[in-house]
Design an enzyme around this catalytic site. Structure first.
Site, short mmCIF file in Angstrom:
data_model
loop_
_atom_site.label_atom_id
_atom_site.label_comp_id
_atom_site.label_asym_id
_atom_site.label_seq_id
_atom_site.Cartn_x
_atom_site.Cartn_y
_atom_site.Cartn_z
N ASP A 1 37.25 63.36 105.75
CA ASP A 1 37.98 64.15 104.76
C ASP A 1 37.54 63.68 103.37
O ASP A 1 36.79 62.71 103.23
CB ASP A 1 39.49 64.01 104.95
CG ASP A 1 40.26 65.22 104.44
OD1 ASP A 1 39.73 65.95 103.58
OD2 ASP A 1 41.40 65.43 104.90
N GLU B 1 49.03 69.65 99.99
CA GLU B 1 49.20 68.27 100.42
C GLU B 1 49.57 67.35 99.26
O GLU B 1 49.18 67.56 98.13
CB GLU B 1 47.92 67.79 101.09
CG GLU B 1 46.70 67.88 100.19
CD GLU B 1 45.41 67.63 100.94
OE1 GLU B 1 45.16 66.49 101.32
OE2 GLU B 1 44.66 68.60 101.15
#
Length: 606
Positions: A300, A497
């Site tokens: 990520d 997020e």
């Protein structure tokens, strides 16, 4: 692949035109022969690659800090757009032109290995202006319709292809177990069986063959357990037994692997204190070994930076991540430092060449399977599908199937289309940005008419018959007792997020409560349409509402909400999450012994 002329870097660093087939160029070599098996082509190419070529293939950089010349010089294997990172012309043509410029850079290197372009097309190709914005996954989970989800994957793949990209960081197959988590809406639900059923989206995105028409590489994310962190904290720690990790969080990944998903993205989170980006057991032994995953594993965003808890990343962190089984590293900004560290780690023996070759074999296999060596440039023939009528019709179907009717006192719904007056209020009634949520044109999303589409208010106006008066006031002012019903469209405003985590209150805010009080004061029946990325703490207000519809984050086609309110379609959605009595119950899940406001799977109909 025979091109009329290619640019290659000479030893002097000067770009020089070279005719294919001349000494030192790649044309005509076995790996460029499409009649040979992919494994044979990969094996041949690997024998011709230098360490710099291999390091480059394992590097993914952000477009904002990468030029086509960089791709040539460093042999970069992939470019990505972070949320909201778009070319100056955010159009299908602008994206395809940018893609082709990077691809020319890749093909200008001596071995002419094409690059892949990754994008977070998580509910449609949501970075590209004009794309169809489908409901977020929580709404799709409410549909219980795997065939619909597969069709959405196919439509998304066409729109991604039309803008030139070939790889999406989707689907999120996390199992969200605590609604405080800011990524709850990216989950299809709290139940692993439900999430597993929705991995049909992988088949939709990738098609029957990766080199088929408008097929894009899919990514199952985030591996593993990101939906189970303590407190629902994003990038937090999942403190559970391995047995529970396997029972709750692993099944959707197993299903995605069985569907041939091309890549898997590792989670920022930790499992019992150990960062996933360095977890060799879960990545290499379980994912690649036990599950038989043959695609490649990608990190990520700057995920390797977090392994030692210090700002920035080190050569030791690079070695830990690659040895754990990461094949491609998303190092968006400091990629030159990464390239140096990875090269040095191999030269010093910290990373064995066998691990580098394995990573390259996995990445190159997908590039060959995608057909990039034969068709490296953007397929502009699909540009017309972006925001097409057919795709918006599909999205509208998804919106109406995702509506969950939670309360309907006196059978007030469906509303009659003719006669009298209807009052509409609430900050999400006429706000496509709010109804689309995060990951819509920008990372966190934004309120306002950010993307083309139909607001819920516009859908209500269109659905109401000519004999019905529809009055709208965002804050509910101006209503009186002469209206036969009031529709309040409210809930959460966009987030993604991190910023979306809710460690404290999960209630409606003062603005929404004031709007509701104005409506209720008239005695008019109030129908609440809740636009949110998760269940909210509403038990204290529910008694004053005549009806409640959970609309989730429906996306660009708000008319699908009106389809249900006015009875063109009966509601069929079922809760993909257990609905709490209060935020103090979090985490609350099916069969955990806690008494919910509405149980998992609940949903009324007409």
């Amino acid at each position: 692949m025979r091109l009329a002329a290619l640019l290659v870097i000479a030893t002097t660093g000067v770009l020089t035109a070279v005719v294919p087939g001349s000494p030192g160029t790649a044309a005509g070599l076995p790996y460029q022969d499409p009649s040979l098996p992919v494994a044979t082509r990969v094996g041949d190419l690997l024998t011709r690659m230098s360490l710099d070529d291999k390091v480059g293939q394992m590097t993914q950089t952000e477009r904002g800090v990468t030029t086509p010349a960089d791709v040539t010089s460093y042999r970069i294997g992939s470019i990505l757009s972070g949320g909201g990172s778009a070319p100056a012309s955010n159009t299908a043509t602008g994206w395809a032109d940018m893609y082709d410029a990077y691809q020319r850079g890749a093909l200008a290197a001596p071995l002419q290995i094409p690059m892949m372009y990754g994008i977070d097309a998580v509910h449609g190709n949501n970075n590209v202006l004009g794309s169809t914005i489908f409901p977020h996954n929580i709404g799709l989970g409410a549909t219980r319709d795997p065939a619909l989800v597969q069709n959405i994957g196919r439509a998304t793949a066409e729109e991604v292809t039309g803008a030139g990209q070939d790889w999406t960081f989707a689907p999120c197959v996390c199992v969200a177990r605590n609604d405080r988590w800011g990524r709850t809406y990216e989950s299809f639900g709290e139940n692993p069986e439900l999430v597993t059923a929705m991995t049909t989206v992988v088949t939709g995105l990738q098609g029957q063959r990766l080199d088929g028409p408008a097929s894009v590489l899919a990514t199952a994310k985030h591996y593993l357990g990101d939906g189970g962190t303590t407190g629902g904290t994003d990038q937090g720690n999942t403190a559970i037994s391995e047995a529970e990790l396997r029972a709750i969080h692993l099944p959707p990944f197993r299903a995605a692997v069985q569907r041939g998903v091309g890549s898997v993205m590792v989670s920022f989170s930790s499992f019992n204190g150990a960062k996933l980006h360095g977890n060799k057991y879960l990545i290499t032994d379980v994912l690649k070994g036990e599950l038989g995953f043959t695609g490649f594993v990608v990190s990520d965003w700057a995920g390797i930076d977090q392994l030692d808890g210090q700002r920035g990343f080190t050569q030791a962190e690079v070695a830990t991540a690659v040895n754990a089984g990461l094949d491609m590293l998303m190092v968006p900004e400091n990629w030159r430092t990464f390239v140096g560290y990875l090269r040095a780690a191999v030269q010093s023996g910290q990373i064995p060449m066998s691990r580098i070759d394995d990573a390259n074999r996995r990445i190159l296999t997908k590039k060959f399977e995608l057909g990039l060596f034969e068709r490296p440039y953007a397929d502009r023939s699909y540009a017309a599908t972006i925001g097409s009528t057919a795709h918006r019709t599909l999205a509208r179907q998804a919106v109406r199937e995702s509506q969950v009717l939670l309360k309907n006192a006196g059978g007030i719904l469906p509303l009659a289309k003719s006669g009298g007056k209807i009052f509409v209020a609430g900050r999400s009634a006429d706000d496509i940005g709010n109804q689309s949520g995060g990951w819509t044109l920008s990372w966190q999303g934004a309120s306002g008419n950010t993307v083309p589409g139909t607001s819920i208010l516009a859908g209500i106006r269109a659905a109401a018959g000519s004999g019905t008066t529809v009055t709208y006031a965002k804050d509910g002012s101006g209503i009186d007792s002469s209206y036969r019903a009031a529709i309040a469209v409210l809930g959460e405003t966009p987030y993604a997020e991190g910023q979306g985590d809710r460690p404290g209150s999960m209630s409606l805010d003062a603005t929404d409560l004031a709007t509701l009080n104005r409506l209720r004061a008239t005695g008019v029946p109030v129908i609440v349409v809740l636009v949110s990325g998760r269940p909210l703490d509403i038990a204290a207000q529910l008694g004053g509402w005549t009806a409640l519809v959970a609309a989730w984050l429906p996306g660009s086609e708000g008319a699908g909400v009106a389809d249900v309110l006015f009875g063109d379609y009966a509601p069929t959605g079922k809760l993909p999450m257990t609905w709490m009595q209060s935020a103090s119950q979090q985490p609350i899940n099916d069969d955990d012994g806690k008494t919910p406001l509405f149980p998992y799977g609940y949903g009324l109909t007409y």
